[in-house]
Design a protein around this motif. Structure first.
Motif, mmCIF file in Angstrom:
data_model
loop_
_atom_site.group_PDB
_atom_site.id
_atom_site.type_symbol
_atom_site.label_atom_id
_atom_site.label_comp_id
_atom_site.label_asym_id
_atom_site.label_seq_id
_atom_site.Cartn_x
_atom_site.Cartn_y
_atom_site.Cartn_z
ATOM 1 N N PRO A 111 0.773 -1.208 -0.036
ATOM 2 C CA PRO A 111 -0.007 0.090 0.016
ATOM 3 C C PRO A 111 0.958 1.342 -0.101
ATOM 4 C CG PRO A 111 0.101 -0.922 2.227
ATOM 5 C CD PRO A 111 0.791 -1.815 1.200
ATOM 6 N N GLY A 112 0.288 2.130 -0.584
ATOM 7 C CA GLY A 112 1.135 3.729 -0.695
ATOM 8 C C GLY A 112 0.390 4.768 -1.095
ATOM 9 N N ILE A 113 0.788 5.886 -0.978
ATOM 10 C CA ILE A 113 0.183 7.070 -1.274
ATOM 11 C C ILE A 113 0.840 7.787 -2.057
ATOM 12 C CG2 ILE A 113 -1.106 7.121 0.736
ATOM 13 C CD1 ILE A 113 1.794 9.546 0.351
ATOM 14 N N ILE A 114 0.439 8.743 -3.146
ATOM 15 C CA ILE A 114 1.078 9.610 -3.991
ATOM 16 C C ILE A 114 1.086 11.194 -3.338
ATOM 17 C CG2 ILE A 114 0.764 10.865 -5.999
ATOM 18 C CD1 ILE A 114 -0.869 8.559 -7.186
ATOM 19 N N GLY A 115 2.264 11.442 -3.075
ATOM 20 C CA GLY A 115 2.488 12.800 -2.407
ATOM 21 C C GLY A 115 3.340 13.749 -3.409
ATOM 22 N N THR A 116 3.599 14.971 -2.788
ATOM 23 C CA THR A 116 4.340 15.824 -3.505
ATOM 24 C C THR A 116 4.826 16.871 -2.313
ATOM 25 O OG1 THR A 116 4.479 17.140 -5.148
ATOM 26 C CG2 THR A 116 2.774 17.483 -4.337
ATOM 27 N N ARG A 117 5.390 18.100 -2.729
ATOM 28 C CA ARG A 117 5.981 18.854 -1.581
ATOM 29 C C ARG A 117 4.561 19.809 -1.302
ATOM 30 N NH1 ARG A 117 9.486 22.873 -4.775
ATOM 31 N NH2 ARG A 117 7.913 22.377 -6.457
ATOM 32 N N PRO A 118 4.505 20.038 0.039
ATOM 33 C CA PRO A 118 3.133 20.771 0.398
ATOM 34 C C PRO A 118 3.147 22.409 -0.072
ATOM 35 C CG PRO A 118 5.040 20.660 2.173
ATOM 36 C CD PRO A 118 5.218 19.876 1.162
ATOM 37 N N PRO A 119 2.127 22.791 0.077
ATOM 38 C CA PRO A 119 2.007 24.256 -0.628
ATOM 39 C C PRO A 119 2.840 25.187 0.070
ATOM 40 C CG PRO A 119 -0.053 23.787 0.439
ATOM 41 C CD PRO A 119 0.900 22.350 0.325
ATOM 42 N N HIS A 120 3.182 24.920 1.349
ATOM 43 C CA HIS A 120 3.936 25.969 2.074
ATOM 44 C C HIS A 120 5.349 26.371 1.436
ATOM 45 C CE1 HIS A 120 1.187 23.498 4.433
ATOM 46 N NE2 HIS A 120 1.199 24.491 5.363
ATOM 47 N N VAL A 121 5.938 25.295 0.884
ATOM 48 C CA VAL A 121 7.363 25.387 0.232
ATOM 49 C C VAL A 121 7.304 25.648 -0.951
ATOM 50 C CG1 VAL A 121 8.351 23.913 2.038
ATOM 51 C CG2 VAL A 121 7.666 23.012 0.047
ATOM 52 N N LEU A 122 6.231 26.014 -1.558
ATOM 53 C CA LEU A 122 6.026 26.185 -3.209
ATOM 54 C C LEU A 122 6.013 27.876 -3.593
ATOM 55 C CD1 LEU A 122 3.142 23.967 -4.292
ATOM 56 C CD2 LEU A 122 5.703 23.474 -4.201
ATOM 57 N N SER A 123 6.510 28.246 -4.351
ATOM 58 C CA SER A 123 6.287 29.535 -5.001
ATOM 59 C C SER A 123 4.983 30.017 -5.403
ATOM 60 C CB SER A 123 7.341 29.910 -6.307
ATOM 61 O OG SER A 123 6.820 29.030 -7.419
ATOM 62 N N PRO A 124 4.855 31.161 -5.168
ATOM 63 C CA PRO A 124 3.334 31.724 -5.600
ATOM 64 C C PRO A 124 3.065 31.115 -6.815
ATOM 65 C CG PRO A 124 4.682 33.458 -4.437
ATOM 66 C CD PRO A 124 5.528 32.460 -4.797
ATOM 67 N N GLU A 125 3.922 30.981 -8.204
ATOM 68 C CA GLU A 125 3.531 30.570 -9.225
ATOM 69 C C GLU A 125 3.264 29.351 -9.254
ATOM 70 O OE1 GLU A 125 6.135 32.513 -8.641
ATOM 71 O OE2 GLU A 125 5.861 34.193 -9.253
ATOM 72 N N GLU A 126 3.980 28.409 -8.643
ATOM 73 C CA GLU A 126 3.756 26.853 -8.567
ATOM 74 C C GLU A 126 2.514 26.742 -7.806
ATOM 75 O OE1 GLU A 126 8.076 24.889 -8.252
ATOM 76 O OE2 GLU A 126 7.500 26.174 -6.695
ATOM 77 N N ARG A 127 1.978 27.318 -6.804
ATOM 78 C CA ARG A 127 0.772 26.932 -6.049
ATOM 79 C C ARG A 127 -0.487 27.364 -6.980
ATOM 80 N NH1 ARG A 127 1.885 31.090 -0.851
ATOM 81 N NH2 ARG A 127 3.888 29.768 -0.203
ATOM 82 N N GLU A 128 -0.238 27.909 -8.135
ATOM 83 C CA GLU A 128 -1.426 28.170 -9.155
ATOM 84 C C GLU A 128 -1.405 27.419 -10.133
ATOM 85 O OE1 GLU A 128 -3.544 30.530 -8.433
ATOM 86 O OE2 GLU A 128 -2.510 31.152 -6.864
ATOM 87 N N GLN A 129 -0.572 26.354 -10.324
ATOM 88 C CA GLN A 129 -0.416 25.368 -11.041
ATOM 89 C C GLN A 129 -0.828 23.789 -10.834
ATOM 90 O OE1 GLN A 129 3.553 25.602 -12.548
ATOM 91 N NE2 GLN A 129 3.292 27.901 -13.295
#
Length: 358
Positions: A111-129
């Motif tokens: 069993p597993g989960i699909i993850g990525t970096r949390p929004p707290h560490v993203l640039s403003p541009e990345e958060r919109e994509q």
């Protein structure tokens, strides 16, 4: 088996395109209860034959029912510091992947989960994509060494989702595209057990539709039926989608017409629905349908083909939603239509003379 229980069983099973064996064995066990013969072709499609009951000396005719049992999935492309990079098998909407539960089919199922970096560490541009595929990874909780001992590049990954009953006779889950069609075919076989039909019926759960309708091509070529009906899903009515592009969930089978569909077979199906007072919807398809119907139509010198679509919301997600009533209507329509097929039906379709039983 009741259609709801069968649908739950096969949709919770694994069966990514090209790796359909687990779900195929479930379908085999169910079809075998109502068919005279069951076999698997070289490509992997499951073919069940229910023989017609016809007097000696009458023409031997056959019809093929096809629904694909493969599902979209993922494949491991890299092991990286205890995490898994992956690519897609079939058409995924990347917006729905983040946060999904998965099962990695390695040396043992993990069993597993699909993850990525949390929004707290993203640039403003990345958060919109939308998070791109190369920024997603699978975490199964193992150390780097443990992961390397249990998973390798090329292992298949399925999304994990339990079958859910909603209000109003609706159900939700994964892989309804297109295992709901397999359930309809099974229900047709059950109905046919209590009806007389002269045409042989080939019930086929095809493989690799999501990566190029491959199973439909090879199984239709091998069977060479007089006519075929493909079953797939169509976009159900939902917020934000124009009414002209959808069919109503709970509104009955959507019977396709257009260049991919034989016009006489379309008329025969719609007439049967009207005769037996089965709710139906029109589904105009101006070009290639993108379903098994396209493959069936162009095999050999051409097969008269029809397409019945199951109204479905949220296609290619793990919460695909449909009405059980629509599945029951489709199973009943198919059985009654087949029971009414005669040599006159064949002549209307322009079929050449058939071999006769001895």
């Amino acid at each position: 088996m009741q259609i709801k229980e069968f649908l739950k069983q096969i949709t919770e099973a694994s069966g990514v395109s090209g790796y359909e064996a687990p779900v195929r064995e479930l379908v085999r066990a169910e079809f075998a209860a109502y068919a005279d013969e069951v076999r698997t072709d070289t490509m992997g499609s499951l073919i069940a034959l229910k023989k017609g009951n016809r007097p000696t000396g009458t023409p031997r005719r056959s019809i093929m029912l096809a629904g694909h049992m493969d599902e979209i999935g993922l494949v491991v492309t890299k092991l990286e510091k205890g995490y898994l990079r992956f690519s897609t098998v079939g058409g995924f909407d990347l917006r729905v992947l983040l946060g999904q539960e998965v099962v990695v089919h390695g040396r043992r199922d993990l069993p597993g989960i699909i993850g990525t970096r949390p929004p707290h560490v993203l640039s403003p541009e990345e958060r919109e994509q939308v998070v791109p595929l190369d920024r997603l990874f699978i975490d199964v909780g193992l150390t780097e060494a443990e992961l390397g001992a249990n998973v390798r590049v090329g292992d298949i990954v399925t999304l994990r989702r339990e079958f859910t009953e909603l209000a109003g006779g609706l159900v939700a889950g994964k892989a309804f595209d297109d295992r709901a069609a397999v359930a309809c075919i099974d229900l047709c076989l059950q109905y046919l057990a209590g009806l007389k039909h002269t045409w042989d019926v080939y019930a086929v759960a095809t493989v690799q539709e999501e990566v190029g309708v491959k199973g439909a091509l090879t199984s239709t070529f091998g069977i060479n039926p007089d006519a075929g009906v493909a079953l797939d899903v169509g976009h159900g009515n939902m917020l934000g989608v124009p009414e002209v592009d959808t069919v109503n969930v709970g509104g009955g089978p959507a019977i396709g017409f257009g260049p991919n569909i034989h016009p006489v077979l379309y008329e025969q199906l719609t007439a049967a629905a009207a005769k037996y007072e089965i709710a139906q919807q029109m589904d105009p398809i101006p070009g290639p349908s993108g379903t098994d119907a396209w493959a069936m139509q162009v095999v050999r010198e051409g097969i008269p083909t029809a397409l019945i679509s199951i109204p479905l919301r949220y296609m290619h997600t793990t919460v695909e939603t449909l009405s059980l009533k629509d599945l029951e209507r489709i199973g009943r329509l198919l059985a009654l239509f087949i029971a009414g097929l005669t040599e006159e039906s064949a002549r209307e379709l322009g079929l050449p003379p058939a071999a006769r039983d001895k």
